[in-house]
Structures are given as structure tokens and as C-alpha cells.
Design a protein around this motif. Structure first.
Motif, PDB file in Angstrom:
ATOM      1  N   ARG A   1      52.726  28.632  31.672  1.00  0.00           N
ATOM      2  CA  ARG A   1      51.293  28.530  31.963  1.00  0.00           C
ATOM      3  C   ARG A   1      50.806  29.764  32.713  1.00  0.00           C
ATOM      4  O   ARG A   1      49.711  30.265  32.458  1.00  0.00           O
ATOM      5  N   GLN A   2      51.660  30.259  33.626  1.00  0.00           N
ATOM      6  CA  GLN A   2      51.297  31.481  34.357  1.00  0.00           C
ATOM      7  C   GLN A   2      51.173  32.672  33.409  1.00  0.00           C
ATOM      8  O   GLN A   2      50.230  33.459  33.501  1.00  0.00           O
ATOM      9  N   ALA A   3      52.126  32.779  32.481  1.00  0.00           N
ATOM     10  CA  ALA A   3      52.070  33.866  31.502  1.00  0.00           C
ATOM     11  C   ALA A   3      50.788  33.772  30.671  1.00  0.00           C
ATOM     12  O   ALA A   3      50.135  34.784  30.389  1.00  0.00           O
ATOM     13  N   LEU A   4      50.432  32.547  30.304  1.00  0.00           N
ATOM     14  CA  LEU A   4      49.204  32.348  29.526  1.00  0.00           C
ATOM     15  C   LEU A   4      47.971  32.755  30.340  1.00  0.00           C
ATOM     16  O   LEU A   4      47.078  33.434  29.833  1.00  0.00           O
ATOM     17  N   PHE A   5      47.945  32.365  31.617  1.00  0.00           N
ATOM     18  CA  PHE A   5      46.791  32.711  32.457  1.00  0.00           C
ATOM     19  C   PHE A   5      46.675  34.220  32.646  1.00  0.00           C
ATOM     20  O   PHE A   5      45.566  34.759  32.676  1.00  0.00           O
ATOM     21  N   ALA A   6      47.825  34.890  32.776  1.00  0.00           N
ATOM     22  CA  ALA A   6      47.799  36.357  32.891  1.00  0.00           C
ATOM     23  C   ALA A   6      47.168  36.957  31.640  1.00  0.00           C
ATOM     24  O   ALA A   6      46.363  37.901  31.711  1.00  0.00           O
ATOM     25  N   GLU A   7      47.516  36.406  30.478  1.00  0.00           N
ATOM     26  CA  GLU A   7      46.941  36.890  29.216  1.00  0.00           C
ATOM     27  C   GLU A   7      45.436  36.587  29.159  1.00  0.00           C
ATOM     28  O   GLU A   7      44.644  37.395  28.673  1.00  0.00           O
ATOM     29  N   LEU A   8      45.049  35.424  29.675  1.00  0.00           N
ATOM     30  CA  LEU A   8      43.640  35.027  29.618  1.00  0.00           C
ATOM     31  C   LEU A   8      42.748  35.960  30.440  1.00  0.00           C
ATOM     32  O   LEU A   8      41.549  36.095  30.158  1.00  0.00           O
TER      33      LEU A   8
ATOM     34  N   ASP B   1      35.203  37.003  35.509  1.00  0.00           N
ATOM     35  CA  ASP B   1      35.717  36.719  36.856  1.00  0.00           C
ATOM     36  C   ASP B   1      35.211  35.364  37.358  1.00  0.00           C
ATOM     37  O   ASP B   1      35.900  34.658  38.071  1.00  0.00           O
ATOM     38  N   ASP B   2      33.961  35.024  36.987  1.00  0.00           N
ATOM     39  CA  ASP B   2      33.380  33.763  37.466  1.00  0.00           C
ATOM     40  C   ASP B   2      33.449  32.682  36.389  1.00  0.00           C
ATOM     41  O   ASP B   2      32.566  31.840  36.265  1.00  0.00           O
ATOM     42  N   VAL B   3      34.540  32.702  35.619  1.00  0.00           N
ATOM     43  CA  VAL B   3      34.713  31.752  34.519  1.00  0.00           C
ATOM     44  C   VAL B   3      34.759  30.314  35.051  1.00  0.00           C
ATOM     45  O   VAL B   3      35.220  30.064  36.161  1.00  0.00           O
ATOM     46  N   HIS B   4      34.254  29.380  34.233  1.00  0.00           N
ATOM     47  CA  HIS B   4      34.325  27.965  34.596  1.00  0.00           C
ATOM     48  C   HIS B   4      35.312  27.239  33.676  1.00  0.00           C
ATOM     49  O   HIS B   4      35.237  27.349  32.456  1.00  0.00           O
ATOM     50  N   PHE B   5      36.258  26.529  34.295  1.00  0.00           N
ATOM     51  CA  PHE B   5      37.245  25.760  33.544  1.00  0.00           C
ATOM     52  C   PHE B   5      36.878  24.289  33.549  1.00  0.00           C
ATOM     53  O   PHE B   5      36.550  23.736  34.593  1.00  0.00           O
ATOM     54  N   LYS B   6      36.959  23.657  32.373  1.00  0.00           N
ATOM     55  CA  LYS B   6      36.894  22.197  32.313  1.00  0.00           C
ATOM     56  C   LYS B   6      38.306  21.699  32.075  1.00  0.00           C
ATOM     57  O   LYS B   6      38.942  22.078  31.080  1.00  0.00           O
ATOM     58  N   ILE B   7      38.810  20.871  32.987  1.00  0.00           N
ATOM     59  CA  ILE B   7      40.201  20.424  32.916  1.00  0.00           C
ATOM     60  C   ILE B   7      40.279  18.913  33.118  1.00  0.00           C
ATOM     61  O   ILE B   7      39.316  18.283  33.537  1.00  0.00           O
TER      62      ILE B   7
ATOM     63  N   LEU C   1      46.532  27.210  39.593  1.00  0.00           N
ATOM     64  CA  LEU C   1      46.581  28.305  38.611  1.00  0.00           C
ATOM     65  C   LEU C   1      45.243  29.026  38.552  1.00  0.00           C
ATOM     66  O   LEU C   1      45.169  30.258  38.536  1.00  0.00           O
ATOM     67  N   ILE C   2      44.168  28.244  38.477  1.00  0.00           N
ATOM     68  CA  ILE C   2      42.833  28.825  38.369  1.00  0.00           C
ATOM     69  C   ILE C   2      42.530  29.668  39.602  1.00  0.00           C
ATOM     70  O   ILE C   2      42.056  30.803  39.491  1.00  0.00           O
ATOM     71  N   LYS C   3      42.884  29.131  40.788  1.00  0.00           N
ATOM     72  CA  LYS C   3      42.637  29.877  42.026  1.00  0.00           C
ATOM     73  C   LYS C   3      43.436  31.172  42.054  1.00  0.00           C
ATOM     74  O   LYS C   3      42.955  32.208  42.504  1.00  0.00           O
ATOM     75  N   ALA C   4      44.699  31.106  41.582  1.00  0.00           N
ATOM     76  CA  ALA C   4      45.566  32.281  41.641  1.00  0.00           C
ATOM     77  C   ALA C   4      45.103  33.382  40.694  1.00  0.00           C
ATOM     78  O   ALA C   4      45.096  34.560  41.045  1.00  0.00           O
ATOM     79  N   PHE C   5      44.690  33.020  39.482  1.00  0.00           N
ATOM     80  CA  PHE C   5      44.376  34.033  38.479  1.00  0.00           C
ATOM     81  C   PHE C   5      42.882  34.347  38.387  1.00  0.00           C
ATOM     82  O   PHE C   5      42.500  35.405  37.917  1.00  0.00           O
ATOM     83  N   PHE C   6      42.044  33.410  38.803  1.00  0.00           N
ATOM     84  CA  PHE C   6      40.592  33.633  38.759  1.00  0.00           C
ATOM     85  C   PHE C   6      39.972  33.214  40.097  1.00  0.00           C
ATOM     86  O   PHE C   6      39.317  32.171  40.189  1.00  0.00           O
TER      87      PHE C   6
END
Ligand SMILES: [Zn+2]
Length: 300
Positions: A182-189, A195-201, A210-215
Motif C-alpha cells: 500500500r505504501q508503494a502504491l501511495f508513493a506512485e499515486l 497536494d490537497d487531494v480528498h480520499f473517500k475510504i 497512509l493518507i497523512k504520511a503521503f499527502f
């Protein structure tokens, strides 16, 4: 000598290459220009530098690609196009690699034209390799409203629920690769998302960190899921309005179209890498269809 710029053996430049007749390629009835290198004497052809170099059955590629993304199993496809099932297995790898690269280019073009993506839905699809005792998870991000998958990974996870004990007894301890994948995927994303992307989870406990760490500038909203409806492969929900409809619809679709992801199937994945190839082929074909329908250019 269109695509040919150098000698594959001695790297001599194009000026050292001369045309040297044609040969008839039986497999697709084409006339292929042969080329000779004046420096080293090596003969090769225009086909040497093409993606289908050394394939013996080029005509099947499009059909195999379409069928793999249309819920057919490799053995049925082999019977349909008249090749050995091993040929279909080899094409799965070849087509998967091509689809992956093509989709990366597609996303780069999309972001270049539309700007970074501002809203995505993210979730994990759970399946298994060979037996339910060996589950796999497929974290995937999809552009909100557009159904375009941004990326996914395939990771092994230990069996859970009533099967956990049986699985440990039968197959030993199973590694959990889901967090690193998942971390590898987030790095790719990060290449595609604003930068201010919104995730629906959904309520998955690992996603917010994950969201906090990468975005760090991003946000998320949590939507707990309802029971699945029968026709929706367990992914489409019985509620009136599902905020995670886009990702759930994508999962229902990939389960229906990639036959090793069907529920209650006997066509199972034997290798996680092959499942990834298969999903890549499906995504590429899906996006071709979305492009044709034109509901591709607008970002909500
Ligand atoms: Zn040469």
C-alpha cells in the motif's frame, strides 16, 4: 528500414545498414524487409525491433487481450484461437506489461491536460491464490466520478476469520505484505494526485495514517459500507446511495471481467504476479472503452 536505427550486434549506425531483400512471414502473411549490416555482416529485419519480435502467433494478440478482459479463462481462449494454453499464459505476461506501460502514459497525459487529480476513492479488494487459505489483497485507487483506476498492487495477507487456524496448520505462517504494498502504491499515486487531494475510504484502520504520511495537505472522509447485493459480486451495496459507489462499482466490474476474481470460481490465481498482469489488461481495455464513450475528459 523505418524503425531501424542501428545494428543490434555491433551498434553500427543506420548509414552502415543496407536493404537485403524480403521474406514472407507466414504467421500473419506479411512481407518483411531484411536488413544487412555492412560492418559486421549480421542480417536482421524490420521485425527485430517490434514488440511482437519472435512471437509465432501474432494474429491472436488482440483476441487474447479482449477475451482476458471479458471473463474467459486461458484454456477456453486457447481453444478459441487455436493455440496451446501455454501460449495464452505467455501472452498474459506480455500483454500485462504493455497494458501497464500504456496506462501509465495515459494517466500522465490526463494529468498534463487536466491538472493533478483532486478526488479519489480508495479500497482493498480481497481475493486469494489457489485456496482461500492464502488470501490476497488488492488495494486500488480510482478517480472519483470517472471510474478510471489510478493504480493497484497485489499483496499476500494471512488468512482471517474461521479459516485462520486451518490455514496456519496447513500452510504455515503467511506473510502480510499489504502495508508495504500500500505504501508503494501511495508513493506512485503522488505523481498523479494534488497536494490537497480528498480520499473517500471505508473504515479500514490503516488508510488515514497512509493518507497523512503521503499527502499531508490532503483530507479524507470515511464511509462505512452496507451489505452487498446479490448481483453486485458482493461489492455493489443494497443502499440507495453509496458514497463509495465508484470504487465498489470498479471492484464489481473487475470481479465480473477478470475470471480469476469471480466469486465461487474454480479458475484461481496461481501466482500474484499473474493476477496483476490480468488486472492491468482489464484496466487498459476498460479505459479504451471509457475513452471511446467520451466520458473521460472531464474531471468533476
Ligand atoms: Zn553490425
Amino acid at each position: 528500414m523505418d524503425a531501424t536505427t542501428h545494428c543490434p550486434r555491433c551498434d553500427a549506425p543506420r548509414s552502415s545498414l543496407v536493404r537485403d531483400g524480403f521474406y514472407h512471414r507466414a504467421d500473419d502473411s506479411k512481407s518483411i524487409q531484411r536488413i544487412r549490416c555492412k560492418d559486421c555482416g549480421k542480417k536482421f529485419s524490420n521485425a527485430t525491433f517490434t514488440p511482437t519480435y519472435r512471437q509465432k502467433r501474432r494474429r491472436i494478440n488482440e483476441t487474447v487481450r479482449f477475451c482476458l478482459a471479458s471473463n474467459m479463462c486461458p484454456r477456453d481462449i486457447a481453444d478459441l484461437v487455436g493455440v496451446n494454453v501455454k501460449t495464452v499464459a505467455a501472452r498474459l505476461v506480455w500483454l500485462g506489461e504493455r497494458a501497464r506501460k500504456k496506462h501509465q502514459k495515459r494517466l500522465q497525459t490526463f494529468v498534463a491536460a487536466q491538472g493533478p487529480i483532486k478526488s479519489v476513492q480508495f479500497d482493498d479488494l480481497v481475493t486469494f491464490e489457489h485456496t482461500k487459505c492464502k488470501p490476497l489483497t488488492v488495494p486500488m485507487a480510482v478517480i472519483d466520478n470517472l471510474r478510471i483506476p489510478l493504480g493497484f498492487r497485489v499483496a499476500s495477507i494471512p488468512a482471517f476469520g474461521p479459516l485462520a487456524k486451518i490455514a496456519r496448520e496447513r500452510y504455515g505462517k503467511r506473510n502480510d505484505h499489504s502495508i508495504e504494498q500500500r505504501q508503494a502504491l501511495f508513493a506512485e499515486l503522488q505523481t498523479y494526485l494534488a497536494d490537497d487531494v480528498h480520499f473517500k475510504i471505508d473504515g479500514h484502520k490503516h488508510y488515514p495514517a497512509l493518507i497523512k504520511a503521503f499527502f499531508p495537505g490532503g483530507s479524507y472522509s470515511v464511509h462505512l459500507s452496507d451489505r452487498g447485493s446479490v448481483v453486485g459480486q458482493g461489492e455493489l451495496k443494497k443502499t440507495r446511495f453509496d458514497p463509495l459507489f465508484v470504487i465498489n462499482h470498479s471492484f464489481a466490474n473487475v470481479r465480473a471481467k477478470v475470471n480469476r476474481l469471480n466469486r465461487r470460481t474454480w479458475c484461481t490465481t496461481k501466482l500474484p504476479e499473474r493476477l496483476a498482469d490480468h488486472i492491468d489488461i482489464y484496466i487498459d481495455l476498460l479505459c479504451e472503452r471509457l475513452e471511446r464513450r467520451g466520458n473521460y475528459r472531464r474531471q468533476s
